[in-house]
Design a protein around this motif. Structure first.
Motif, short mmCIF file in Angstrom:
data_model
loop_
_atom_site.label_atom_id
_atom_site.label_comp_id
_atom_site.label_asym_id
_atom_site.label_seq_id
_atom_site.Cartn_x
_atom_site.Cartn_y
_atom_site.Cartn_z
N LEU A 166 15.00 29.20 55.58
CA LEU A 166 14.46 27.90 55.94
C LEU A 166 13.63 27.36 54.77
O LEU A 166 12.81 28.10 54.21
CB LEU A 166 13.58 28.01 57.19
CG LEU A 166 13.10 26.71 57.83
CD1 LEU A 166 14.27 25.95 58.43
CD2 LEU A 166 12.05 27.01 58.91
N ASP A 188 9.13 23.64 53.29
CA ASP A 188 8.56 22.39 53.80
C ASP A 188 8.95 22.11 55.24
O ASP A 188 8.47 21.15 55.85
CB ASP A 188 8.92 21.21 52.89
CG ASP A 188 10.43 21.00 52.75
OD1 ASP A 188 11.20 21.60 53.53
OD2 ASP A 188 10.83 20.24 51.85
N LYS A 189 9.86 22.92 55.81
CA LYS A 189 10.22 22.76 57.22
C LYS A 189 9.60 23.83 58.11
O LYS A 189 9.82 23.85 59.32
CB LYS A 189 11.75 22.78 57.39
CG LYS A 189 12.44 21.56 56.81
CD LYS A 189 13.92 21.56 57.16
CE LYS A 189 14.59 20.28 56.64
NZ LYS A 189 16.02 20.22 57.02
N THR A 239 7.22 22.62 60.97
CA THR A 239 8.00 22.02 62.06
C THR A 239 8.64 23.11 62.91
O THR A 239 8.63 23.03 64.15
CB THR A 239 9.09 21.09 61.50
OG1 THR A 239 8.49 20.10 60.66
CG2 THR A 239 9.85 20.41 62.62
N PHE A 240 9.18 24.12 62.27
CA PHE A 240 9.78 25.24 63.00
C PHE A 240 8.75 25.93 63.89
O PHE A 240 9.02 26.22 65.06
CB PHE A 240 10.37 26.24 61.99
CG PHE A 240 10.70 27.58 62.58
CD1 PHE A 240 11.85 27.78 63.32
CD2 PHE A 240 9.83 28.66 62.40
CE1 PHE A 240 12.15 29.02 63.86
CE2 PHE A 240 10.12 29.90 62.94
CZ PHE A 240 11.28 30.08 63.67
N LEU A 265 15.80 20.61 63.35
CA LEU A 265 15.37 20.69 61.96
C LEU A 265 16.32 19.93 61.02
O LEU A 265 16.07 19.87 59.81
CB LEU A 265 15.30 22.16 61.52
CG LEU A 265 14.23 23.01 62.22
CD1 LEU A 265 14.38 24.47 61.82
CD2 LEU A 265 12.84 22.50 61.87
N TYR A 266 17.41 19.38 61.55
CA TYR A 266 18.33 18.61 60.70
C TYR A 266 18.74 17.31 61.35
O TYR A 266 18.43 17.06 62.52
CB TYR A 266 19.57 19.43 60.31
CG TYR A 266 20.31 20.11 61.44
CD1 TYR A 266 21.21 19.42 62.24
CD2 TYR A 266 20.11 21.47 61.71
CE1 TYR A 266 21.91 20.04 63.26
CE2 TYR A 266 20.80 22.12 62.71
CZ TYR A 266 21.69 21.40 63.48
OH TYR A 266 22.38 22.03 64.49
#
Length: 599
Positions: free
Chosen positions: A474, A477-478, A481-482, A598-599
C-alpha cells in the motif's frame, strides 16, 4: 521411512496391492538447472511416488550439490529420498562425510554402487583408502550406522559391462545382499522375458529382498539407441520395428515408446516378481508420467496415502528435527525454501511439542542463512519470466498474470497458485488492476470437510477452518485512510510496516499469535498450522524488501536502470500490510469491501 518398509506397508495396507513407483533424478550442472529440477520434483510429488533418488557423480565431482539436493528434497519438498553413493574416487573420509550429511538431513535410504569408471580414464580403479566393490561399501555402512539406512544395490539382468550375465554375477548380487542390502534396483532393459527369467534365477539363489526394475522411457530414437548400446542390452525385434518406422518423428517415437513400455511394465507387474517401478526420468517429466498414467497408477480418487500427502496445509518436512512441526507463520506460504532455511538451526526448544516457539529467539535465523540469492532464478531467467517493469502497473500486471495462471512464480513467490483462491479470485484481480499489489491470501472457510481436494488437509473425517487473510503493498500516503477504514469495532486486525521498521497495528496483544487456519479431527486436539504473528512478520518484511532490492540489482546489471529505479521507489514509498478477518462465520468479504474504497 526406509524404502523396504514403505513397499511392505503398501502391500499390507492396500487390499488390491496397487503397484507403486519412484523417480530417479540426476544432479544438474547449473544453478538454474537446480531450480528447474526443484520445480519439476515439486510437480511430480503430486503423483505420490513412494520415494525419489538422487544420483552421485563419478568421483563425487558434484557431491556437495548431491547432498544439498537430498537435504532439500527431504526438508522442503517432503519427498522420501534415496541417495546414491559410489566407490569411484571416494576415499573413506568422503564417504563418511556424505553419509553424515544424509543422516543429518533425515535421509534413511542409500543406493550403494561401485560406480562407473571416471570419464577421464575410462578405466575403473580402486582409489587409495576407498572400496573395491559395492559389497564392501554396504558392509561399511552397516557397521557404521547399524539399521538406520535401508541400503539398495544394483542388479544387472543382462550382465555388467565388465562381465556377462552368469550364475557368478548373481552370486555377486547375493554377496551384496548378505552384506546387508535391503532391496535391488536394476539397470534399464527392454526385454521383459530376459528380466523375468533373471528374477527367477535371483529367487532360486535365495535372494528374497524386493526387486525394483529400472524403467527408461523412450523419448527420441537417437537417445533410445545410444542408451541401449551404452548399457549393452538386448532390444526385442518388435521394439526396433515399431520405433524404426517412426524414427524421424520425435512425437511419434515418444508415443510408440510409451505404448511399448506400458506393455512391458504390465508384463513385469503380472509376473509376480514386481510390485514397484523405478522410473529413470533423465530429469524430464512427461514420458515417465505417460507410462504411469496408462498403467492406471496415477488414480487420484483413492485415499491410500492421503495422510502422508496432506497432513498440513503446507508441505510437511521429513527432516528429523522438523517431523513434529505443526505451525508456521503464513507469510512464507509461497516461499517454503527460504522459511526452512531460516529455521534450519532450530532445535526442539523452538518447536515445543511441534508448535511455533519463540520467534524472537536468535535461532529464528538471519537472511545470511539463505545464501547469496533470495530470488531462485538466474538473472537471465528472471528477465525472461518477469521482463523489466517500468511502472507500478507493470508489477500489478505480473501478479494478475500469476493469478490467471500465465506465470508459475514471482520474485517473492516460488510456487504456483493453487485453486484455493478461486472463491476470491475476482476480488484479487480487481485489487491488482486498481493498483493494490497483493502478495498472499486465503479465503474464509467455515467447517469444510478435511477430505476436500482443494482446501482439505489433515486426518480424514475432520473439519477445517480459515480466517480470510490478505497481504499487500500500500502506498504510504494511503495508510491513514486504510487505518480509518479498518479500525473502530471491526473484526479486522492488521500489521503494517515499511522498510524503515515503522510499524502500525490494531492487534489487542501484538505479542500473541493469531491462528488463521485450524482443524478439528476425531480423537485429536485442535491443530493450528498457520498463524499471523508480529516478530515473524517483521522478519518476513526484511526478506520481502531485500527481494525487491535484489531484483532491482539484477535488472540494473542487465541494463534496465529504469526498472531498478522503480523497485527502489517501491521500497521507499510503500508499506507492507497483512490483514485478517477474524469473523470466519458471517458471509461477506469485509477485507475487499474496505480496500475498494482506496481506489
Amino acid at each position: 521411512m526406509r524404502v523396504s518398509e514403505k513397499l511392505q506397508k503398501n502391500l499390507e495396507s492396500n487390499e488390491k496391492s496397487k503397484p507403486t513407483f519412484s523417480f530417479e533424478f540426476f544432479v544438474p550442472k547449473t544453478s538454474q538447472g537446480v531450480q528447474n529440477l526443484y520445480d519439476r520434483m515439486d510437480r511430480m510429488y503430486q503423483t505420490r511416488p513412494q520415494f525419489i533418488d538422487i544420483t552421485w557423480n563419478a568421483g563425487g565431482k558434484l557431491s556437495q550439490l548431491s547432498t544439498d539436493l537430498v537435504s532439500t528434497s527431504q526438508s522442503v519438498l517432503g519427498l522420501e529420498t534415496c541417495m546414491h553413493l559410489t566407490c569411484t574416487n571416494m576415499p573413506v573420509e568422503l564417504i563418511d562425510d556424505a553419509l553424515a550429511k544424509a543422516y543429518e538431513s533425515g535421509c534413511q535410504n542409500i543406493l550403494a554402487l561401485r560406480g562407473d569408471a571416471p570419464s577421464t580414464t575410462g578405466e575403473w580403479k580402486q582409489c587409495e583408502g576407498g572400496f573395491a566393490y559395492a559389497k564392501d561399501l554396504v558392509s561399511y555402512i552397516r557397521k557404521k550406522y547399524g539399521d538406520h539406512f535401508d541400503i539398495g544395490v544394483a542388479g544387472y539382468p543382462e550382465g555388467h559391462p565388465e562381465e556377462e550375465a552368469s550364475p557368478q554375477l548373481i552370486q555377486f548380487l547375493k554377496e551384496k545382499i548378505d552384506a546387508g542390502a535391503n532391496f535391488i534396483i536394476t539397470q534399464m532393459f527392454y526385454d521383459a522375458d530376459i528380466f523375468i527369467d533373471w528374477c527367477r534365477q535371483v529367487r532360486e539363489a535365495g535372494i528374497e529382498v524386493p526387486i525394483i526394475p529400472g524403467i527408461m522411457p523412450i523419448t527420441t530414437y537417437a537417445a533410445f539407441l545410444r542408451r541401449a548400446s551404452w548399457c549393452q542390452i538386448h532390444v526385442p525385434d518388435e521394439f526396433m520395428a515399431a520405433l524404426d518406422a517412426v524414427k524421424e518423428d520425435d512425437q511419434a517415437v515418444r508415443e510408440v515408446g510409451t505404448q511399448l513400455l506400458t506393455g512391458m511394465c504390465q508384463r513385469l507387474l503380472d509376473s509376480g516378481y514386481v510390485t514397484h517401478l523405478h522410473m529413470y526420468t533423465m530429469n524430464l517429466e512427461k514420458a515417465s508420467i505417460m507410462i504411469l498414467d496408462r498403467l492406471g497408477l496415477l488414480t487420484e480418487d483413492e485415499d491410500i496415502f492421503r495422510d502422508d500427502v496432506v497432513p498440513m496445509p503446507w508441505r510437511k518436512s521429513l527432516h528429523p528435527q522438523r517431523r513434529n512441526e505443526s505451525v508456521r507463520p503464513i507469510f512464507w506460504q509461497k516461499r517454503p525454501y527460504s522459511y526452512v532455511a531460516r529455521t534450519s538451526q532450530w532445535s526442539a526448544d523452538e518447536f515445543p511439542n511441534g508448535r511455533f516457539g519463540d520467534s524472537s529467539s536468535p535461532a529464528f535465523g538471519d537472511l545470511d542463512l539463505l545464501g547469496s540469492a533470495l530470488i531462485r532464478q538466474s538473472p537471465q531467467r528472471a528477465v525472461e519470466l518477469w521482463s523489466a517493469p517500468k511502472a507500478f502497473s507493470d508489477l500489478t500486471g505480473l501478479v494478475v498474470a500469476y493469478l490467471q495462471g500465465n506465470t508459475k512464480c514471482l520474485p517473492w513467490c516460488d510456487v504456483a497458485l493453487n485453486h484455493e483462491v478461486d472463491s476470491i479470485l475476482p476480488q484479487l484481480l480487481e485489487l491488482n488492476q486498481n493498483g493494490i499489489l497483493t502478495l498472499n491470501s486465503q479465503p474464509r472457510v467455515n467447517g469444510s470437510n478435511s477430505g476436500d481436494k482443494v482446501i482439505g488437509w489433515g486426518p480424514s473425517n475432520g473439519y477445517v477452518f480459515q480466517k480470510e487473510y490478505l497481504e499487500f503493498l500500500l502506498p504510504k500516503d494511503k495508510l491513514s485512510t486504510f487505518v480509518n477504514l479498518v479500525e473502530g469495532g471491526s473484526t479486522l486486525t492488521y500489521f503494517a510496516v515499511d522498510a524503515t521498521d515503522k510499524l502500525y497495528s490494531n492487534h489487542p496483544d501484538d505479542t500473541a499469535a493469531n491462528a488463521v487456519t485450524w482443524g478439528i479431527f476425531p480423537g485429536r486436539e485442535v491443530l493450528q498450522p498457520t498463524i499471523v504473528e508480529k516478530v515473524s512478520f517483521l522478519a518476513w518484511k526484511e526478506e520481502f524488501f531485500q527481494i525487491l532490492e535484489e531484483w532491482g540489482s539484477i535488472l540494473g546489471e542487465q541494463g534496465h536502470s529504469e526498472s531498478a529505479e522503480l523497485l527502489k521507489s517501491v521500497i521507499q514509498n510503500y508499506t507492507l500490510v497483512n490483514i485478517v478477518d477474524n469473523d470466519f462465520v458471517t458471509e461477506g468479504d469485509r477485507i475487499y469491501d474496505r480496500l475498494r474504497h482506496l481506489y
